[in-house]
Every structure is written in structure tokens, then in C-alpha cells.
Design a protein around this motif. Sequence first.
Motif, PDB file in Angstrom:
ATOM      1  N   GLY A  67       3.786 -14.655 -22.123  1.00  0.00           N
ATOM      2  CA  GLY A  67       4.564 -13.469 -22.376  1.00  0.00           C
ATOM      3  C   GLY A  67       3.840 -12.297 -21.552  1.00  0.00           C
ATOM      4  N   VAL A  68       2.562 -12.276 -21.850  1.00  0.00           N
ATOM      5  CA  VAL A  68       1.552 -11.059 -21.165  1.00  0.00           C
ATOM      6  C   VAL A  68       1.998 -11.203 -19.562  1.00  0.00           C
ATOM      7  CG1 VAL A  68      -0.524 -10.539 -20.480  1.00  0.00           C
ATOM      8  CG2 VAL A  68       0.141 -10.862 -22.801  1.00  0.00           C
ATOM      9  N   ALA A  69       1.962 -12.476 -19.070  1.00  0.00           N
ATOM     10  CA  ALA A  69       2.052 -12.807 -17.498  1.00  0.00           C
ATOM     11  C   ALA A  69       3.421 -12.451 -16.978  1.00  0.00           C
ATOM     12  CB  ALA A  69       1.473 -14.405 -17.237  1.00  0.00           C
ATOM     13  N   LEU A  70       4.326 -13.039 -17.760  1.00  0.00           N
ATOM     14  CA  LEU A  70       5.871 -12.684 -17.400  1.00  0.00           C
ATOM     15  C   LEU A  70       6.204 -11.295 -17.530  1.00  0.00           C
ATOM     16  CD1 LEU A  70       8.366 -14.386 -16.363  1.00  0.00           C
ATOM     17  CD2 LEU A  70       8.884 -14.617 -18.920  1.00  0.00           C
ATOM     18  N   THR A  71       5.763 -10.818 -18.423  1.00  0.00           N
ATOM     19  CA  THR A  71       6.160  -9.264 -18.593  1.00  0.00           C
ATOM     20  C   THR A  71       5.384  -8.414 -17.568  1.00  0.00           C
ATOM     21  OG1 THR A  71       6.097  -9.503 -21.123  1.00  0.00           O
ATOM     22  CG2 THR A  71       5.785  -7.375 -20.211  1.00  0.00           C
ATOM     23  N   ALA A  72       4.175  -8.666 -17.033  1.00  0.00           N
ATOM     24  CA  ALA A  72       3.558  -8.218 -16.047  1.00  0.00           C
ATOM     25  C   ALA A  72       4.386  -8.482 -14.614  1.00  0.00           C
ATOM     26  CB  ALA A  72       2.022  -8.679 -15.872  1.00  0.00           C
ATOM     27  N   ILE A  73       4.495  -9.406 -14.488  1.00  0.00           N
ATOM     28  CA  ILE A  73       5.236  -9.550 -13.276  1.00  0.00           C
ATOM     29  C   ILE A  73       6.769  -9.078 -13.072  1.00  0.00           C
ATOM     30  CG2 ILE A  73       6.209 -11.577 -11.873  1.00  0.00           C
ATOM     31  CD1 ILE A  73       3.983 -13.362 -12.656  1.00  0.00           C
ATOM     32  N   THR A  74       7.577  -9.309 -14.414  1.00  0.00           N
ATOM     33  CA  THR A  74       8.916  -8.610 -14.337  1.00  0.00           C
ATOM     34  C   THR A  74       8.734  -7.024 -14.260  1.00  0.00           C
ATOM     35  OG1 THR A  74       9.356 -10.535 -15.597  1.00  0.00           O
ATOM     36  CG2 THR A  74      10.924  -8.899 -15.734  1.00  0.00           C
ATOM     37  N   SER A  75       7.741  -6.493 -15.086  1.00  0.00           N
ATOM     38  CA  SER A  75       7.874  -5.290 -14.975  1.00  0.00           C
ATOM     39  C   SER A  75       7.502  -4.509 -13.541  1.00  0.00           C
ATOM     40  CB  SER A  75       6.928  -4.652 -16.125  1.00  0.00           C
ATOM     41  OG  SER A  75       5.516  -4.974 -15.496  1.00  0.00           O
ATOM     42  N   ARG A  76       6.836  -5.372 -12.809  1.00  0.00           N
ATOM     43  CA  ARG A  76       6.517  -4.889 -11.235  1.00  0.00           C
ATOM     44  C   ARG A  76       7.821  -4.986 -10.673  1.00  0.00           C
ATOM     45  NH1 ARG A  76       4.635  -2.139  -7.253  1.00  0.00           N
ATOM     46  NH2 ARG A  76       4.770  -3.227  -5.470  1.00  0.00           N
ATOM     47  N   LEU A  77       8.694  -6.046 -10.853  1.00  0.00           N
ATOM     48  CA  LEU A  77       9.790  -6.347 -10.093  1.00  0.00           C
ATOM     49  C   LEU A  77      10.840  -5.133 -10.649  1.00  0.00           C
ATOM     50  CD1 LEU A  77      10.171 -10.308  -9.966  1.00  0.00           C
ATOM     51  CD2 LEU A  77       9.545  -8.554  -8.423  1.00  0.00           C
ATOM     52  N   LEU A  78      11.014  -5.069 -11.811  1.00  0.00           N
ATOM     53  CA  LEU A  78      12.108  -4.092 -12.374  1.00  0.00           C
ATOM     54  C   LEU A  78      11.586  -2.520 -12.514  1.00  0.00           C
ATOM     55  CD1 LEU A  78      13.324  -6.298 -15.462  1.00  0.00           C
ATOM     56  CD2 LEU A  78      14.338  -5.946 -13.202  1.00  0.00           C
ATOM     57  N   PHE A  79      10.529  -2.489 -12.730  1.00  0.00           N
ATOM     58  CA  PHE A  79      10.049  -0.898 -13.056  1.00  0.00           C
ATOM     59  C   PHE A  79       9.135  -0.301 -11.751  1.00  0.00           C
ATOM     60  CE2 PHE A  79      10.729  -2.763 -17.202  1.00  0.00           C
ATOM     61  CZ  PHE A  79      12.054  -2.341 -17.514  1.00  0.00           C
ATOM     62  N   HIS A  80       8.654  -1.130 -10.978  1.00  0.00           N
ATOM     63  CA  HIS A  80       7.730  -0.945  -9.983  1.00  0.00           C
ATOM     64  C   HIS A  80       6.403  -0.333 -10.641  1.00  0.00           C
ATOM     65  CE1 HIS A  80      11.172  -1.398  -7.443  1.00  0.00           C
ATOM     66  NE2 HIS A  80      11.812  -0.650  -8.051  1.00  0.00           N
ATOM     67  N   GLU A  81       6.032  -1.054 -11.597  1.00  0.00           N
ATOM     68  CA  GLU A  81       4.837  -0.703 -12.068  1.00  0.00           C
ATOM     69  C   GLU A  81       3.723  -1.679 -11.282  1.00  0.00           C
ATOM     70  OE1 GLU A  81       4.917  -1.782 -16.295  1.00  0.00           O
ATOM     71  OE2 GLU A  81       5.984   0.024 -16.759  1.00  0.00           O
ATOM     72  N   PRO A  82       2.444  -0.985 -11.196  1.00  0.00           N
ATOM     73  CA  PRO A  82       1.521  -1.728 -10.563  1.00  0.00           C
ATOM     74  C   PRO A  82       1.239  -3.095 -10.790  1.00  0.00           C
ATOM     75  CG  PRO A  82       0.584  -0.103 -12.136  1.00  0.00           C
ATOM     76  CD  PRO A  82       1.948   0.019 -12.226  1.00  0.00           C
ATOM     77  N   LEU A  83       0.860  -4.001  -9.925  1.00  0.00           N
ATOM     78  CA  LEU A  83       0.448  -5.473 -10.134  1.00  0.00           C
ATOM     79  C   LEU A  83      -0.822  -5.500  -9.119  1.00  0.00           C
ATOM     80  CD1 LEU A  83       0.496  -7.881 -11.695  1.00  0.00           C
ATOM     81  CD2 LEU A  83       2.269  -8.571  -9.944  1.00  0.00           C
ATOM     82  N   THR A  84      -1.875  -5.238  -9.313  1.00  0.00           N
ATOM     83  CA  THR A  84      -3.113  -5.286  -8.541  1.00  0.00           C
ATOM     84  C   THR A  84      -3.475  -6.465  -8.251  1.00  0.00           C
ATOM     85  OG1 THR A  84      -4.600  -4.811 -10.319  1.00  0.00           O
ATOM     86  CG2 THR A  84      -3.761  -2.844  -9.259  1.00  0.00           C
TER      87      THR A  84
END
Length: 107
Positions: A67-84
Amino acid sequence: MTWVFLIGAILSETGGTLSLRMASKGGGRAWLLAVAAGFVAAFAFLTLALDGGMPLGVAYGIWAAAGVALTAITSRLLFHEPLTKVMALGIGLIIVGVLFIELGAAH
């Protein structure tokens, strides 16, 4: 079937969490209903996975980590949040950890 239920729990929880992001931005009542539905479905699916015989430590560990991994990746794609790079390394470590949990449960 336990794995299908666990995947359902992961996807439902991720959907609920992403809906929470929309609700927090003034998305309205519909997003709050999506949050509630996502989390209720997640716990229902997790219950079914446990009822099917999956050990709690394995189910919860994989559910939370995925859930943590999928949420981080998806929030990057949908909300343009950082994924360093450091965050990506963390996701890689989560994947390795989940593999170790599964391998350890097989013994």
C-alpha cells in the motif's frame, strides 16, 4: 483465493487513500464516501484473506508495504508529488522486504 483477497485489500486501501487526498483538497462529499468505501472494502478483503488461512504477519506486512509503495507511485502519477531517488530506493527495499516475508512464511 487468499492472494486475490489480499490484492483486493491493497487496491481498495490505495484507492481510499488517494480519495483522501482528493477530499482534503475540497473535493466534496463524494470523495469522503470513496474514502470510507475504500477502507471498508480493504478491511473486508483483508478479513477474507485471513479467513482463508493467510497468516496475519504475512498478510498485514504485505498489505501495508504494498500500500505504501503503490500510493507513493500513484500519487506521483496523479498528483505530481515528489518521488526522489531516495524514495524509489525505499520502495525497492519494501519490495525486497515483502519478498523476504513471503519466503520466510513458506518455511
